[in-house]
Design a protein around this motif. Sequence first.
Motif, PDB file in Angstrom:
ATOM      1  N   ALA A   6       1.229  -1.525  -0.008  1.00  0.00           N
ATOM      2  CA  ALA A   6       0.582   0.076  -0.237  1.00  0.00           C
ATOM      3  C   ALA A   6       1.161   0.987  -0.045  1.00  0.00           C
ATOM      4  O   ALA A   6       2.073   1.458   0.802  1.00  0.00           O
ATOM      5  CB  ALA A   6      -0.684  -0.262   1.487  1.00  0.00           C
ATOM      6  N   THR A 122      -7.324   5.277  -7.683  1.00  0.00           N
ATOM      7  CA  THR A 122      -8.663   5.158  -6.556  1.00  0.00           C
ATOM      8  C   THR A 122      -8.740   6.489  -6.337  1.00  0.00           C
ATOM      9  O   THR A 122      -8.055   7.630  -5.875  1.00  0.00           O
ATOM     10  CB  THR A 122      -7.584   3.922  -5.815  1.00  0.00           C
ATOM     11  N   LYS A 124      -9.378   6.774  -2.102  1.00  0.00           N
ATOM     12  CA  LYS A 124     -10.539   5.795  -1.127  1.00  0.00           C
ATOM     13  C   LYS A 124     -10.102   3.984  -0.684  1.00  0.00           C
ATOM     14  O   LYS A 124     -11.373   3.617  -0.284  1.00  0.00           O
ATOM     15  CB  LYS A 124     -11.136   6.886  -0.301  1.00  0.00           C
ATOM     16  N   GLY A 125      -9.302   4.409  -1.393  1.00  0.00           N
ATOM     17  CA  GLY A 125      -9.516   2.693  -2.376  1.00  0.00           C
ATOM     18  C   GLY A 125     -10.697   1.822  -3.519  1.00  0.00           C
ATOM     19  O   GLY A 125     -10.496   1.248  -3.728  1.00  0.00           O
ATOM     20  N   ASP A 144      -5.134   2.550  -1.256  1.00  0.00           N
ATOM     21  CA  ASP A 144      -6.607   2.919  -0.663  1.00  0.00           C
ATOM     22  C   ASP A 144      -6.055   4.230   0.175  1.00  0.00           C
ATOM     23  O   ASP A 144      -7.891   4.376   0.775  1.00  0.00           O
ATOM     24  CB  ASP A 144      -6.824   1.758  -0.097  1.00  0.00           C
ATOM     25  N   ALA A 146      -6.251   4.465   3.072  1.00  0.00           N
ATOM     26  CA  ALA A 146      -6.082   4.426   4.578  1.00  0.00           C
ATOM     27  C   ALA A 146      -6.905   5.298   5.620  1.00  0.00           C
ATOM     28  O   ALA A 146      -5.156   5.837   5.744  1.00  0.00           O
ATOM     29  CB  ALA A 146      -6.338   3.536   5.042  1.00  0.00           C
ATOM     30  N   GLY A 151     -10.614   2.092   5.384  1.00  0.00           N
ATOM     31  CA  GLY A 151     -10.514   1.803   4.784  1.00  0.00           C
ATOM     32  C   GLY A 151      -8.730   0.912   4.291  1.00  0.00           C
ATOM     33  O   GLY A 151      -8.569   1.347   3.297  1.00  0.00           O
ATOM     34  N   CYS A 152      -8.269   0.432   5.103  1.00  0.00           N
ATOM     35  CA  CYS A 152      -7.010  -0.797   5.204  1.00  0.00           C
ATOM     36  C   CYS A 152      -7.728  -1.143   4.098  1.00  0.00           C
ATOM     37  O   CYS A 152      -8.352  -2.154   3.810  1.00  0.00           O
ATOM     38  CB  CYS A 152      -6.666  -0.969   6.274  1.00  0.00           C
ATOM     39  N   ARG A 154      -8.377  -2.019   0.961  1.00  0.00           N
ATOM     40  CA  ARG A 154      -9.307  -1.728  -0.351  1.00  0.00           C
ATOM     41  C   ARG A 154      -8.817  -1.544  -1.715  1.00  0.00           C
ATOM     42  O   ARG A 154      -8.955  -2.633  -2.578  1.00  0.00           O
ATOM     43  CB  ARG A 154     -10.659  -0.457  -0.584  1.00  0.00           C
ATOM     44  N   ALA A 155      -7.623  -1.673  -1.941  1.00  0.00           N
ATOM     45  CA  ALA A 155      -6.757  -1.238  -2.729  1.00  0.00           C
ATOM     46  C   ALA A 155      -5.138  -1.185  -2.268  1.00  0.00           C
ATOM     47  O   ALA A 155      -4.430  -0.901  -1.602  1.00  0.00           O
ATOM     48  CB  ALA A 155      -7.008  -0.005  -3.868  1.00  0.00           C
ATOM     49  N   TRP A 156      -4.054  -2.246  -3.659  1.00  0.00           N
ATOM     50  CA  TRP A 156      -3.318  -1.980  -3.456  1.00  0.00           C
ATOM     51  C   TRP A 156      -2.459  -2.225  -4.354  1.00  0.00           C
ATOM     52  O   TRP A 156      -3.163  -2.618  -5.621  1.00  0.00           O
ATOM     53  CB  TRP A 156      -2.680  -2.723  -2.384  1.00  0.00           C
ATOM     54  N   TYR A 181      -7.983  -5.010  -6.803  1.00  0.00           N
ATOM     55  CA  TYR A 181      -8.512  -4.260  -5.510  1.00  0.00           C
ATOM     56  C   TYR A 181      -9.319  -5.315  -4.313  1.00  0.00           C
ATOM     57  O   TYR A 181     -10.232  -6.678  -5.372  1.00  0.00           O
ATOM     58  CB  TYR A 181      -9.822  -3.472  -6.279  1.00  0.00           C
TER      59      TYR A 181
END
Length: 184
Positions: A6, A122, A124-125, A144, A146, A151-152, A154-156, A181
């Motif tokens: 992240a 993205t 907020k993810g 994300d 976050a 929020g942790c 969500r996307a990476w 995602y």
Amino acid sequence: MHLKGALHVHTTCSDGTLSIDQVVSVYTGLGFDFIALTDHDYLVRGGCYDRVERLDTEMIVFTGLEMTVFEKGYLHVNRIDGDRETLHIFNHPAELDLPLAKVIARINAVARRLPIDAVEVTTKGFRTPEYETGAIPFPKVATDDAHTRQGCGRAWIEMDCARDKDSIIRAVRNNAFWNCYAGN
């Protein structure tokens, strides 16, 4: 080596709700290999990231700042510090709430002042596919951003590279990663 990470995480060093230790614990539990702490430049307290040096973790923890940049209004660019190299990511373009052509003009204007290496796709993810266009001449990263536990993760991004900060930075610059995602 396969890595998951992240690149945009906030802590109680600025406006996040989790401490550095809590953020590391959450992302470790989610199977992440690296995170970048990118608290807001105008809120971060001096010495706040000193805790990173004393963490007992296998995770790679980058420190950086979410910098406020003024270009026909304010916007954000993450500066993420490696061991020798630095990564700059233009953050959450969808939050500018502008037509795509105007967003691209802002990205290009900032890139004339700062070394932009990538652009977030993205908010907020959540995926904002309109920014995955070839008209934006930078690698596109999923993050994300976050600020809370919810929020942790969500996307990476994921990549195959050596397990060190500068190799991760080079992989992003070279577009040698893929976006992921949660739930997709």
